[in-house]
Design a protein around this motif. Structure first.
Motif, PDB file in Angstrom:
ATOM      1  N   HIS A 301      84.440 -12.807  99.341  1.00 37.12           N
ATOM      2  CA  HIS A 301      85.614 -13.189 100.138  1.00 37.12           C
ATOM      3  C   HIS A 301      86.892 -13.122  99.304  1.00 37.12           C
ATOM      4  CE1 HIS A 301      83.241 -15.645 103.392  1.00 37.12           C
ATOM      5  NE2 HIS A 301      82.918 -14.371 103.366  1.00 37.12           N
ATOM      6  N   ASP A 303      88.243 -15.870  97.186  1.00 38.41           N
ATOM      7  CA  ASP A 303      89.013 -17.087  96.950  1.00 38.41           C
ATOM      8  C   ASP A 303      88.349 -17.998  95.921  1.00 38.41           C
ATOM      9  OD1 ASP A 303      87.011 -17.419  99.005  1.00 38.41           O
ATOM     10  OD2 ASP A 303      87.826 -19.408  99.442  1.00 38.41           O
ATOM     11  N   TRP A 322      93.765 -17.200  96.797  1.00 42.01           N
ATOM     12  CA  TRP A 322      93.134 -15.896  96.977  1.00 42.01           C
ATOM     13  C   TRP A 322      93.524 -14.999  95.816  1.00 42.01           C
ATOM     14  CZ3 TRP A 322      89.597 -15.387 100.749  1.00 42.01           C
ATOM     15  CH2 TRP A 322      89.588 -16.387 101.732  1.00 42.01           C
ATOM     16  N   GLN A 328      91.011  -8.447 101.250  1.00 41.67           N
ATOM     17  CA  GLN A 328      92.443  -8.509 101.018  1.00 41.67           C
ATOM     18  C   GLN A 328      93.153  -7.372 101.743  1.00 41.67           C
ATOM     19  OE1 GLN A 328      93.937  -7.355  97.043  1.00 41.67           O
ATOM     20  NE2 GLN A 328      91.784  -7.137  96.451  1.00 41.67           N
ATOM     21  N   LYS A 329      94.424  -7.569 102.018  1.00 42.33           N
ATOM     22  CA  LYS A 329      95.211  -6.552 102.709  1.00 42.33           C
ATOM     23  C   LYS A 329      95.209  -5.257 101.905  1.00 42.33           C
ATOM     24  CE  LYS A 329      98.166  -9.659 105.347  1.00 42.33           C
ATOM     25  NZ  LYS A 329      99.532 -10.143 105.629  1.00 42.33           N
ATOM     26  N   THR A 337      88.469 -12.882 113.686  1.00 44.11           N
ATOM     27  CA  THR A 337      88.683 -14.278 114.035  1.00 44.11           C
ATOM     28  C   THR A 337      87.835 -14.625 115.254  1.00 44.11           C
ATOM     29  OG1 THR A 337      90.562 -13.714 115.457  1.00 44.11           O
ATOM     30  CG2 THR A 337      91.030 -14.163 113.123  1.00 44.11           C
ATOM     31  N   GLN A 343      91.685  -9.447 110.878  1.00 45.53           N
ATOM     32  CA  GLN A 343      92.550 -10.115 109.916  1.00 45.53           C
ATOM     33  C   GLN A 343      92.147  -9.723 108.497  1.00 45.53           C
ATOM     34  OE1 GLN A 343      95.187 -12.121 110.427  1.00 45.53           O
ATOM     35  NE2 GLN A 343      95.036 -12.113 112.658  1.00 45.53           N
ATOM     36  N   GLN A 344      93.105  -9.868 107.563  1.00 45.46           N
ATOM     37  CA  GLN A 344      92.851  -9.738 106.133  1.00 45.46           C
ATOM     38  C   GLN A 344      93.680 -10.793 105.410  1.00 45.46           C
ATOM     39  OE1 GLN A 344      93.920  -5.524 105.672  1.00 45.46           O
ATOM     40  NE2 GLN A 344      91.778  -5.050 105.260  1.00 45.46           N
ATOM     41  N   TYR A 345      93.306 -11.081 104.157  1.00 45.87           N
ATOM     42  CA  TYR A 345      93.995 -12.115 103.383  1.00 45.87           C
ATOM     43  C   TYR A 345      95.084 -11.489 102.509  1.00 45.87           C
ATOM     44  CZ  TYR A 345      90.119 -15.150 104.732  1.00 45.87           C
ATOM     45  OH  TYR A 345      89.218 -15.875 105.457  1.00 45.87           O
ATOM     46  N   SER A 346      96.160 -12.228 102.353  1.00 45.96           N
ATOM     47  CA  SER A 346      97.252 -11.801 101.475  1.00 45.96           C
ATOM     48  C   SER A 346      96.916 -12.188 100.036  1.00 45.96           C
ATOM     49  CB  SER A 346      98.572 -12.459 101.892  1.00 45.96           C
ATOM     50  OG  SER A 346      98.965 -12.014 103.167  1.00 45.96           O
TER      51      SER A 346
END
Length: 445
Positions: A301, A303, A322, A328-329, A337, A343-346
């Motif tokens: 993931h 994080d 993160w 990640q983006k 979701t 979605q992706q994480y910044s």
């Protein structure tokens, strides 16, 4: 810290010394490299020749760093005291000597004992069979002494271990058969019984297996084991990678040991990945010296999490940051979701660098205010899950600043060690140690 050169470069692995002093002109740089003597070792975890368990012996000094080689079976002993900024090789314990005298191979975790001996968990025999695992003993001069556990008290699989003398107990965990994991991760191997789901409870220091805890389907691939640092406490945790749970183990009223899930990192529904759901893959965690916080990483993931464990049975999320990962983006992989949105994480850049891989090994400073993190798990798995983006570009090392009062984590923007720029090409950075001791090596008695 040291690096495992699984990048296809035909050079030995090496121990890298990193400058952590922000007032130094070489801050955040590798200032020394100590190559080992052979190629293909896969340096992995490490330990000290003495720690707080040796407090009754005034001659015991934290001088030597023990570097087991996971794949070759050798054990390197490094002198870090003569010149801390330029460690030197002191001794090599050959795999043939270990195998001949004990039958053991694939050495992993090293802990010092109060007696001055060194104990190293071994994940199998020299052929990679899980049934051949056990615990290697080296004497204070690093000669092969034998096995620690009593004959017939070596269950399937081995990995990490931690002993708690006041409770006369040692608890070990179970990764998998070396013959399986060294070629890459295969989910079928889990179903075939080639990976672990148990904790083994031994009498300490006697070496008799007293109890086996089956963690079941919520405890697949239990890796790192940590008791609370307070030697009077009869509780600790193990991180279960595949199911991404932190399992708490504890002594019951009748003197036996039990377990329960304390933290559950939910898998995420994903697209463009090998499976429809992605586990966090908890691969490492540390507990602060005051036993107030637990920190864990989710290698897939991406994080790092901080939990308040003042109530060990009820951890409370206190911080999260993160630092990479497959979600990640800019990645091909997205998570879905609950309402089906992609979605992706910044993930921020650090000193102009995109963060590769995911957080894998962490080490916490003694004051609890700095976490250092690297991103290589095991070279074959690095290649399988992150491909050339990690293996061909190499690792990096980050500093995470910790709010120890209110909780909270933040990437330090001024610290970035780039192992893609190493003289012999990109390297894969794994475990880290402090010369003065750290949160995952010292055991109090």
């Amino acid at each position: 810290m040291y690096d495992s050169a699984g990048t296809g470069i035909n050079k030995p692995d090496y121990l890298a010394t990193v400058d952590l002093d922000p007032n130094s002109p070489t801050y955040s740089q590798v200032i020394h490299r100590l190559p080992v003597t052979h190629i293909g070792d896969e340096l992995h975890h490490s330990g000290w020749n003495s720690c707080s368990s040796c407090h009754g012996d005034p001659s015991a000094k934290r001088r030597f760093l023990i570097l087991p080689s996971l794949l070759s079976g050798r054990v390197y002993v490094v002198d870090t005291a003569t010149d801390p900024r330029a460690p030197s090789l002191h001794k090599v314990v050959q795999a043939e000597d270990i195998a001949e005298k004990t039958g053991l191979g694939f050495p992993h975790t090293s802990h010092c004992l109060a007696s001055g001996d060194i104990m190293i968990s071994c994940l199998g025999d020299k052929e990679g069979n899980a049934a051949g695992n056990g615990f290697l003993l080296l004497d204070s001069e690093f000669n092969v002494k034998g096995r620690w556990e009593k004959p017939g008290h070596s269950p399937l699989f081995g990995y990490d271990f931690w002993y708690q003398p006041r409770h006369k107990t040692m608890i070990s965990s179970t990764w998998g058969a070396p013959a399986a994991f060294r070629t890459g991760f295969n989910l079928q191997h889990v179903q075939d019984g080639l990976y672990g789901r148990h904790l083994h409870v031994y009498d300490w220091p006697g070496g008799e297996l007293k109890q086996t805890l089956d963690l079941g389907e919520t405890g697949l691939l239990p890796l790192e084991v940590r008791f609370l640092h307070d030697p009077s406490k009869d509780t600790g945790y193990v991180g279960c990678a595949l199911t991404s749970n932190m399992v708490r183990f504890f002594k019951t009223a009748d003197g036996s040991w039990s377990h329960e899930v304390a933290i559950d990192v939910k898998p995420l529904k994903v697209r463009n990945w090998i499976l429809p759901e992605m586990p966090g893959l908890i691969t490492d965690f540390v507990i602060s010296l005051d036993d107030r916080y637990l920190y864990l990483v989710n290698w897939l993931h991406g994080d790092i999490r901080q939990y308040n464990i003042e109530d060990p049975a009820k951890p409370v999320l206190a911080g999260q940051v993160w630092v990479g990962g497959l979600l990640q983006k800019g990645s091909d992989v997205v998570y879905l979701t609950d309402d089906g949105q992609e979605q992706q994480y910044s993930v921020p850049q650090v000193k102009g660098h995109r963060l590769r891989g995911g957080p894998q090994m962490i080490q916490l400073s003694l004051d609890g205010k700095r976490i250092y993190v690297t991103n290589s798990l095991f070279s074959r798995w690095d290649e399988q899950f992150y491909g050339d983006d990690l293996v061909k570009k190499g690792s990096h090392m980050l500093q995470i600043d910790v709010d120890t009062e209110k909780g909270g984590l933040a990437i330090n923007p001024n610290f970035f060690v780039d192992f893609s720029k190493e003289p012999d090409g990109p390297a894969l950075a794994h475990e880290m140690r402090y010369p003065g001791g750290d949160c995952t090596s010292d055991i109090w008695i």
